[in-house]
Enzyme design. Sequence first.
Site, PDB file in Angstrom:
ATOM      1  N   CYS A  58       0.832  -1.212   0.000  1.00 41.48           N
ATOM      2  CA  CYS A  58       0.000   0.000   0.000  1.00 41.48           C
ATOM      3  C   CYS A  58       0.870   1.267   0.000  1.00 41.48           C
ATOM      4  O   CYS A  58       1.515   1.553  -0.990  1.00 41.48           O
ATOM      5  CB  CYS A  58      -0.964  -0.052   1.186  1.00 41.48           C
ATOM      6  SG  CYS A  58      -2.360   1.049   0.991  1.00 41.48           S
TER       7      CYS A  58
ATOM      8  N   HIS B 218      -3.535  -5.743   1.102  1.00 37.08           N
ATOM      9  CA  HIS B 218      -2.855  -5.965   2.378  1.00 37.08           C
ATOM     10  C   HIS B 218      -2.821  -7.447   2.770  1.00 37.08           C
ATOM     11  O   HIS B 218      -3.756  -7.922   3.417  1.00 37.08           O
ATOM     12  CB  HIS B 218      -3.601  -5.198   3.488  1.00 37.08           C
ATOM     13  CG  HIS B 218      -3.417  -3.726   3.417  1.00 37.08           C
ATOM     14  ND1 HIS B 218      -2.392  -3.073   4.070  1.00 37.08           N
ATOM     15  CD2 HIS B 218      -4.112  -2.775   2.769  1.00 37.08           C
ATOM     16  CE1 HIS B 218      -2.472  -1.776   3.830  1.00 37.08           C
ATOM     17  NE2 HIS B 218      -3.509  -1.560   3.037  1.00 37.08           N
TER      18      HIS B 218
ATOM     19  N   GLU C 249      -1.048  -8.791   5.069  1.00 43.51           N
ATOM     20  CA  GLU C 249      -0.873  -8.928   6.529  1.00 43.51           C
ATOM     21  C   GLU C 249      -2.211  -8.881   7.275  1.00 43.51           C
ATOM     22  O   GLU C 249      -2.276  -9.212   8.454  1.00 43.51           O
ATOM     23  CB  GLU C 249       0.085  -7.839   7.053  1.00 43.51           C
ATOM     24  CG  GLU C 249      -0.493  -6.444   7.263  1.00 43.51           C
ATOM     25  CD  GLU C 249      -0.648  -5.633   5.989  1.00 43.51           C
ATOM     26  OE1 GLU C 249      -0.528  -6.186   4.889  1.00 43.51           O
ATOM     27  OE2 GLU C 249      -0.916  -4.410   6.095  1.00 43.51           O
TER      28      GLU C 249
END
Lengths: 79, 226
Positions: free
Chosen positions: B85, B202, B204
């Site tokens: 990002c 994302h 994570e």
Amino acid sequence: MKISVTVTLKKDVLDPQGKVVKQTLKNLGYENIEDVRQGKFFEIELNENDQVKAKKIIEEISKKLLTNTVIEDYSINYK
Amino acid sequence: MKSSVIVFPGSNCDRDVAVALEKFQIKNQMVWHNETILPKCDLVVLPGGFSYGDYLRTGCIASKSKIINSIIEHVKKGGLVLGICNGFQILIETGLLPGVLLRNKKLKFLSKNVFLKVINTDNRFCSNYKNKDIIKLPIAHNEGNFFADDSLIKKLEDRNLIAFKYCDSQGKVEKISNPNGSSNNIAGILNDKKNILGMMPHPERLIDPILSGEDGSILFTSLLKS
């Protein structure tokens, strides 16, 4: 010495904010608005009396930081 | 495997990604952007967030941080770099990845889950996606509209440097499944040597069933191989 730098998106790059401003102006009744491009304006005070040196510095920072030359153009105005 | 997560003022996914790395036994260290020396590590992560409040251009000020030179050295030696990002935006501003990330086509901040097709599994980040190449990950960005001229897009396609593309649930890559208007539905790209990955989604955020999925875990387990 006071110098200003104006940064705008290149002509071929879509400027959605400019488009919205243009549309809003039309909505306000300004029918003859043909185009609006939105940009950024920097006012720089430089402690340098030598015009040639000043020009070199401003050119450099315009390319290095103020502008992403892939999508933006800059113009410099020396007062 | 050792990693360094670089923390900038305004980063807000730094701890999330640290949790993800540690979950997969990657020994992580947080590194403040003002450091000049990078700790010895195999992987550098530039996390998501809003470094410097997105002043000037997203990722621009962070790309001039003191730590950046040692990251460039790390890349030259073949070290891995993952930009997620805002991290992707920083990689582009440093020139480590090509192209540019414009504002989302519809001018709205997007925060939702999207389907992705894994285009290139022949790299250190995505090898474990060979068995599952249609995945779902969250996006959360305002400037994720990847833009490049025709010659760069052709180069990325020809050399297979596109890691992820936005698609629908069946894996079809079409305009309608493109959330932000990016060229050729691009969601993530690799550099020539394939040791740098920049991506808008994302991974994570999806590393545990309790977070509604584990499609992100596959990226971290890929890193562990070799």
